[in-house]
Design a protein around this motif. Structure first.
Motif, PDB file in Angstrom:
ATOM      1  N   THR A  74      18.139  19.888 -23.869  1.00  0.00           N
ATOM      2  CA  THR A  74      18.903  21.126 -23.694  1.00  0.00           C
ATOM      3  C   THR A  74      20.333  20.913 -23.200  1.00  0.00           C
ATOM      4  OG1 THR A  74      18.141  21.394 -21.413  1.00  0.00           O
ATOM      5  CG2 THR A  74      16.782  22.401 -23.141  1.00  0.00           C
ATOM      6  N   SER A  75      20.740  19.645 -22.984  1.00  0.00           N
ATOM      7  CA  SER A  75      22.035  19.400 -22.354  1.00  0.00           C
ATOM      8  C   SER A  75      22.597  18.047 -22.785  1.00  0.00           C
ATOM      9  CB  SER A  75      21.850  19.408 -20.834  1.00  0.00           C
ATOM     10  OG  SER A  75      22.948  18.855 -20.171  1.00  0.00           O
ATOM     11  N   ASN A  76      23.920  17.911 -22.710  1.00  0.00           N
ATOM     12  CA  ASN A  76      24.543  16.607 -22.946  1.00  0.00           C
ATOM     13  C   ASN A  76      24.126  15.593 -21.884  1.00  0.00           C
ATOM     14  OD1 ASN A  76      25.963  17.243 -25.302  1.00  0.00           O
ATOM     15  ND2 ASN A  76      27.675  18.075 -24.146  1.00  0.00           N
ATOM     16  N   TRP A  77      23.747  16.073 -20.698  1.00  0.00           N
ATOM     17  CA  TRP A  77      23.309  15.178 -19.627  1.00  0.00           C
ATOM     18  C   TRP A  77      22.028  14.418 -20.004  1.00  0.00           C
ATOM     19  CZ3 TRP A  77      26.154  13.548 -15.770  1.00  0.00           C
ATOM     20  CH2 TRP A  77      27.248  14.312 -15.386  1.00  0.00           C
ATOM     21  N   ASP A  78      21.255  14.956 -20.939  1.00  0.00           N
ATOM     22  CA  ASP A  78      20.008  14.298 -21.364  1.00  0.00           C
ATOM     23  C   ASP A  78      20.290  12.874 -21.831  1.00  0.00           C
ATOM     24  OD1 ASP A  78      19.017  16.826 -20.897  1.00  0.00           O
ATOM     25  OD2 ASP A  78      18.595  17.272 -23.002  1.00  0.00           O
ATOM     26  N   PHE A  79      21.377  12.700 -22.579  1.00  0.00           N
ATOM     27  CA  PHE A  79      21.721  11.372 -23.090  1.00  0.00           C
ATOM     28  C   PHE A  79      22.045  10.419 -21.945  1.00  0.00           C
ATOM     29  CE2 PHE A  79      24.900   8.292 -24.574  1.00  0.00           C
ATOM     30  CZ  PHE A  79      24.162   7.646 -25.562  1.00  0.00           C
ATOM     31  N   ILE A  80      22.821  10.876 -20.987  1.00  0.00           N
ATOM     32  CA  ILE A  80      23.196  10.029 -19.847  1.00  0.00           C
ATOM     33  C   ILE A  80      21.955   9.637 -19.050  1.00  0.00           C
ATOM     34  CG2 ILE A  80      24.488  10.004 -17.668  1.00  0.00           C
ATOM     35  CD1 ILE A  80      26.522  11.878 -19.212  1.00  0.00           C
TER      36      ILE A  80
END
Length: 186
Positions: free
Chosen positions: A42-48
Motif C-alpha cells: 500500500t506504500s512506497n515504504w514497502d520497498f524500503i
C-alpha cells in the motif's frame, strides 16, 4: 535458500529495521526455489522495508523489471541486486519468461506484490500463481502489519491450478490478517 555474501549489507539492513522500528517474525522455509509474495502493498515504504529485511537476512530474492531499465550505469547494479529483465513486447508472455527463469536456475526466490500497484484493488492479478504452478514452486506468504511495525513470514502454500479462486482466497486471508501502511489502499 539463495543468499548474498555476508558483510556490511547485512549490518545495514539490521540497522535500517531498528532505525524504522520494524521487526521480522516467522521462520524461513529451506526451499531452493520459491515464489515470495508480500502483502498488503500500500506504500512506497514497502520497498524500503522489504530491501531492509532481505539485507538483514542475507537473502537474495529476485524481482522482475522491464528490460528497458537495464542500461549503463544501472544494469550491473540491478542485476547484482537480483532484478530479472522482462521483455514485455516479446512473443513469450511474462509468465513464460518467469517460468523459464526458474527452470534455468537451481536456487532462486522470486518476490512479487500480487496487487500489482500500491493503490486500492478489489482483486489480485493471478500471474504469481500461474508462474508458481507452471514452475512447480511453492508460494511463501509474507505479511506486513503496520500498526505493530512487523513483517511476518506466515506460511507456504502450493498453487492449485484454480488461479482466480486461489488468488481471491489468499487476498482475503492476507487482508483479514495484515494491515498495510496505508490501510485505505488495502
Amino acid at each position: 535458500m539463495p543468499q548474498r555474501k555476508a558483510g556490511m549489507s547485512q549490518k545495514f539492513g539490521r540497522f535500517m529495521l531498528r532505525l524504522m522500528g520494524w521487526k521480522l517474525t516467522g521462520e524461513l522455509p529451506n526451499e531452493p526455489k520459491l515464489m515470495v509474495i508480500l502483502a498488503p502493498h500500500t506504500s512506497n515504504w514497502d520497498f524500503i522495508l522489504a530491501v531492509s529485511v532481505l539485507l538483514a537476512l542475507n537473502l537474495k530474492v529476485s524481482f522482475m523489471m522491464k528490460k528497458e531499465a537495464f542500461f549503463w550505469p544501472f544494469k550491473n547494479m540491478f542485476m547484482n541486486f537480483g532484478a530479472i529483465p522482462i521483455d514485455r513486447k516479446q512473443a513469450t508472455d511474462v509468465v513464460g519468461q518467469a517460468v523459464g527463469w526458474y527452470r534455468d536456475h537451481d536456487q532462486v526466490w522470486l518476490g512479487i506484490t500480487p496487487e500489482g500497484t500500491r493503490s486500492k484493488v478489489y482483486s489480485w492479478k493471478t500471474g504469481f500463481l500461474r508462474i508458481a504452478y507452471d514452475a512447480d514452486v511453492p508460494v511463501m506468504l509474507v505479511g506486513m502489519n503496520a500498526p505493530e511495525k512487523s513483517i511476518i513470514i506466515d506460511k507456504v502454500v502450493r498453487a492449485t491450478g484454480n488461479h482466480e479462486l486461489q488468488a481471491e482466497e489468499i487476498r482475503q486471508y492476507m487482508n483479514d490478517k495484515f494491515v498495510g501502511i496505508n490501510p485505505q489502499n488495502q
